[in-house]
Design an enzyme around this catalytic site. Structure first.
Site, short mmCIF file in Angstrom:
data_model
loop_
_atom_site.label_atom_id
_atom_site.label_comp_id
_atom_site.label_asym_id
_atom_site.label_seq_id
_atom_site.Cartn_x
_atom_site.Cartn_y
_atom_site.Cartn_z
N ARG A 241 0.66 -1.54 -0.23
CA ARG A 241 0.26 -0.11 -0.51
C ARG A 241 0.90 1.07 0.14
NH1 ARG A 241 -3.18 -3.22 -0.79
NH2 ARG A 241 -4.99 -3.83 -0.41
N GLU A 270 -1.94 7.55 -5.74
CA GLU A 270 -2.04 7.49 -6.83
C GLU A 270 -3.44 7.08 -7.99
OE1 GLU A 270 -2.42 2.02 -7.34
OE2 GLU A 270 -0.37 3.29 -5.82
N HIS A 288 2.02 0.12 -10.05
CA HIS A 288 1.39 -0.88 -9.84
C HIS A 288 0.70 -2.20 -10.51
CE1 HIS A 288 -2.32 -0.09 -6.55
NE2 HIS A 288 -1.89 -1.82 -7.44
#
Length: 323
Positions: A241, A270, A288
């Protein structure tokens, strides 16, 4: 009998959208248009829907939940983590929430291992050098990194992903240490060394890989104080995270050289990325990619639809209900 109405907020793999169209009256987002970032727009598009298939990053907060029509009975998130989804608010309205566990652990551990290797071996710097046409050939001291062999890997959060990473790291002859609320049974730990306090954990390890859930308890966990407790020249990897890292503190540590290098796949807020990272060569930045394999994304979609099928079609409890 009419099919249940399902709102899908993001563009999903073709196989998942085809299955959804077979069993539901679907409302798709075929171009991945950014309306999914607007909670009011999600609620508007959910009018008359029985279920919502959302994804990580969608603002399924208390305000969005409150604005949903009474017809919504299930919200399935296309993710394991659900800090973007206010489960308590949904539960208060009688809405079942579900996630997609147990299908992405290996792929996410692969990403953590990729970041670890990129940070250790300066792969990002080398790739940028070649692409920019600046590579002038092999040199004895060019881009010397460090080996992972013999290093002490510290896994923060020894859940499914952490255990998969530990198995991979053993192949690189790393010594495994971990920090969690409780120690694992011996058969699950497989020789990994448990630490019951931060000081012992941080002062021992050469590499930290972070796999903790989001939330207030872990927000900015890796801060200046904890970074200072680590050995000079350590590596930082985060595929868990983004909010668990204090970005300003990590940039300062990378700039000073106390942290040799970092590899990041997740970011606080993000798709925004802390601008300090962009001027540093000793940080590898991925967009990601954690679970981004064809096999896993299909499996996640099928799991999400299994949960929706249970609630909306079969009228049974969802197999992966949360909260």
């Amino acid at each position: 009998m009419p099919k249940p109405v399902l709102l899908i907020t993001r563009k999903l793999p073709d196989a998942i959208e085809a299955r959804a169209a077979r069993d539901y009256e679907v409302r798709l987002n075929p171009d991945d248009a950014p309306w999914f970032r607007d909670g009011a727009e999600i609620a508007k598009r959910a009018q008359g829907a029985d279920g919502i298939l959302c994804a990580a990053g969608d603002p399924m907060n208390a305000a969005t939940i409150a604005a949903l029509p009474a017809s919504v009975k299930c919200i399935a998130t296309f993710s394991v983590g659900y800090d973007h989804l206010d489960v308590a608010a949904a539960k208060a309205r009688g809405i079942t929430c579900t996630n997609t566990p147990e299908v992405l652990s290996f792929a996410t551990a692969e990403t953590a291992m990729t970041l670890m290797l990129m940070a250790a071996r300066r792969a990002g710097e080398g790739e940028r050098m070649v692409r920019a046409g600046k590579w002038e050939g092999w040199a004895p001291t060019q881009l010397m990194g460090v080996t992972l062999e013999g290093k002490k890997l510290g896994i923060l959060g020894m859940g499914r992903i952490g255990r998969e990473l530990a198995a991979m790291a053993r192949g690189f002859r790393m010594e495994i240490h971990y920090r969690d609320i409780n120690p694992l049974p011996a058969e699950a730990a497989q020789g990994a060394i448990y630490h019951d306090n931060d000081d012992s954990f941080l002062s021992t390890i050469d590499v930290i890989s972070m796999h903790v859930p989001g939330g207030d308890a872990t927000r900015k966990w890796l801060n200046a104080e904890r970074l200072a407790k680590m050995k000079p020249g350590h590596l930082v990897v985060n595929s868990g995270r983004g909010g668990s890292v204090d970005d300003a503190a990590l940039v300062a540590s990378l700039t000073s050289g106390h942290t040799r290098a970092a590899g990041l796949d997740v970011y606080d807020g993000e798709p925004k990325v802390f601008p300090g990272y962009f001027v540093l060569e000793n940080v590898a930045l991925l967009p990601h990619l954690g679970s981004a394999t064809i096999e896993v994304r299909d499996a996640m979609g099928h799991r999400a639809l299994e949960n929706l099928d249970a609630v909306l079609i079969h009228k049974t409890p969802a197999p992966h209900a949360i909260g």
